[in-house]
Design an enzyme around this catalytic site. Sequence first.
Site, PDB file in Angstrom:
ATOM      1  CG  ASP A 137      -1.695   1.256   1.374  1.00 14.02           C
ATOM      2  OD1 ASP A 137      -2.519   1.544   0.499  1.00 14.02           O
ATOM      3  OD2 ASP A 137      -1.457   1.975   2.353  1.00 14.02           O
ATOM      4  CG  ASP A 179       2.150  -0.290   5.376  1.00 18.57           C
ATOM      5  OD1 ASP A 179       1.921  -0.495   4.171  1.00 18.57           O
ATOM      6  OD2 ASP A 179       1.304   0.200   6.149  1.00 18.57           O
ATOM      7  CE1 TYR A 191      -5.707   3.823   2.820  1.00 17.78           C
ATOM      8  CE2 TYR A 191      -4.523   1.984   3.813  1.00 17.78           C
ATOM      9  CZ  TYR A 191      -4.534   3.136   3.042  1.00 17.78           C
ATOM     10  OH  TYR A 191      -3.356   3.598   2.507  1.00 17.78           O
TER      11      TYR A 191
END
Length: 601
Positions: A81, A84, A233
């Site tokens: 993403d 990380d 998210y």
Amino acid sequence: MAIGLTSMSRAAAALLLLCSLLSSASADGFNYRDALSKSLLFFEAQRSGKLPADQRVKWRGDSALKDGYSEGVDLVGGYYDSGDHVKFGLPMAYTVTMLAWGVIEFEKQIVAAGQLEYALDAIRWGTDYFVKAHKQPDVLWVQVGDGDTDHVCWERAEDMTTPRTAYKVDCEHPGSEVAAETAAAMAAASVAFRPYDSKYSDLLLLHARQLFSFADTYRGRYDDAVHAVRKYYPSSSGFSDELLWAAAWLYEATDDKQYLNYVAENAGLLGGTGWAVTEFSWDNKFAGLQVLLSKVLVSGDGDSQIAVLKQYKAKAEYFLCACLQKNNGDNVDMTPGGLLYFHDWQNMQYVSSAAFLMAVYSRHLKMAGAELSCPDGQISPHDVMKFAQSQADYILGKNPKSMSYMVGYGSYYPTHVHHRGASIPSIFALPSVVGCVDGFNNWYQNKNSDPNVIEGALVGGPNLKDEFNDDRCEYEQTEPSISASAPLVGLFAVLDGLAGDHSEKMPVQFIHTITNTWKYQGADYYRHQVTIKNICGQPITYLKLKIEDLTGPLWGLSATNEKKMYELPPWLKVIESGSELVFVYIQGGEQAKVKLVRYST
């Protein structure tokens, strides 16, 4: 197999492309073609899984080769993403949707820049993963790894020791946001691939239809089904926007009126014509939905739903006018240096998406001979595009710090990026394993510049006062993400086209003639001659063509391993400016369709 060149020809094309880069700079000195190329490189740096032989980011290696195995599913691949190593399904799907939208809107400019294959490869790296994650109509694997355990380790993806737990949504644990966004990604990608790989396009469309049906039939918030995503998210806007967004993309991909009727009939209930928003992001799709449906209105395809489409258009223009500071005071904040300012954390991802929507809307206003109607006055398509350009230029260095917030562009850019792989030497330079604690002690807190330049990464950017601290501990400002970079592909492509007028001028001219005709067993046959003339003003060193509806033999080009694709013959290394190449083919019926896919100068 992804569309691509051989490693040798790709390397040669990349080297020779450097000769043409200087011609693509704007009046302010910004080279949008270079920025476009680098933005696509970033996606190669974010790849998870087994890397291909033609991988251009050489400091990366294979990683996460057993993702999903403990759950009995192959989830190898996809994208990490940000800084990380979690594979978050919702922002990844949004990323693919935006990459595909860029190719759909600005295909000519991407072709002219020699970046189409790289753009399609970036899309396909995501869609291949989604196909793996969707083996059953009503089951979708939506995450691998979790932020809590991942964030206690600072290690390279190639050394990863953190748990790779996989998470799914299904009928008992629905996740409408992520299922619908993945449907949108598959539908948009099917449009992007249709001229180049129709079989793959059909496969993606099948998955898109199934995923939309799943998302709509079994409605539920995905962060209720996958608790591990809540801190990272969460879905603040709910799933209404994704359901409408997916239906709009399915209409774009299919022309099936059931999807247009869906966005019309659910416009009020799901908020499509009720929400006037001032951001467009991986979470909130309303502005993108409204712009996409405005395009349908401009094209005249939605005459049966014209009243509701006008309502969508009004909400799209509210967003655009708010960005342009023309909304009677209800505008998006701006920094003193002229940057749109949406959020303190990762502001640049909202800037890139807003600028992309402005570029798309400008194009369709121009096609319709219309202007943008704002409370503070009428705005021409040219001025809408100029504002989008101002945001791109700020990103590339026209800002109070004279810094490029795209890593690797220009000579002054962030060198302490909040990114594990960039901050630790490559496994090819430092083969010994770098553990969690070692990573934090020796590399996260290291004050030296990153050993690996993660080209094309768009960092979070400056604060509301245009202040920026190049420190990897300041992750709000220095962390990149795939969702931030995806809109830049289309944005830089259109700006490159405007700078070099590539959108109006093809590099070659095709002259199709019939040189002979005869009858055989009662059927008419023709000898077709195609002359390819170099009109770009520079020698062409690589040319790839797609030839459709070819039923007979062909001479003068070399067939590739890809269906319907042809390249220059081995004896011809260059087509000089003004020179011509001739190939011939024989067949009955109509002539074949010849289309330029890629070229290099």
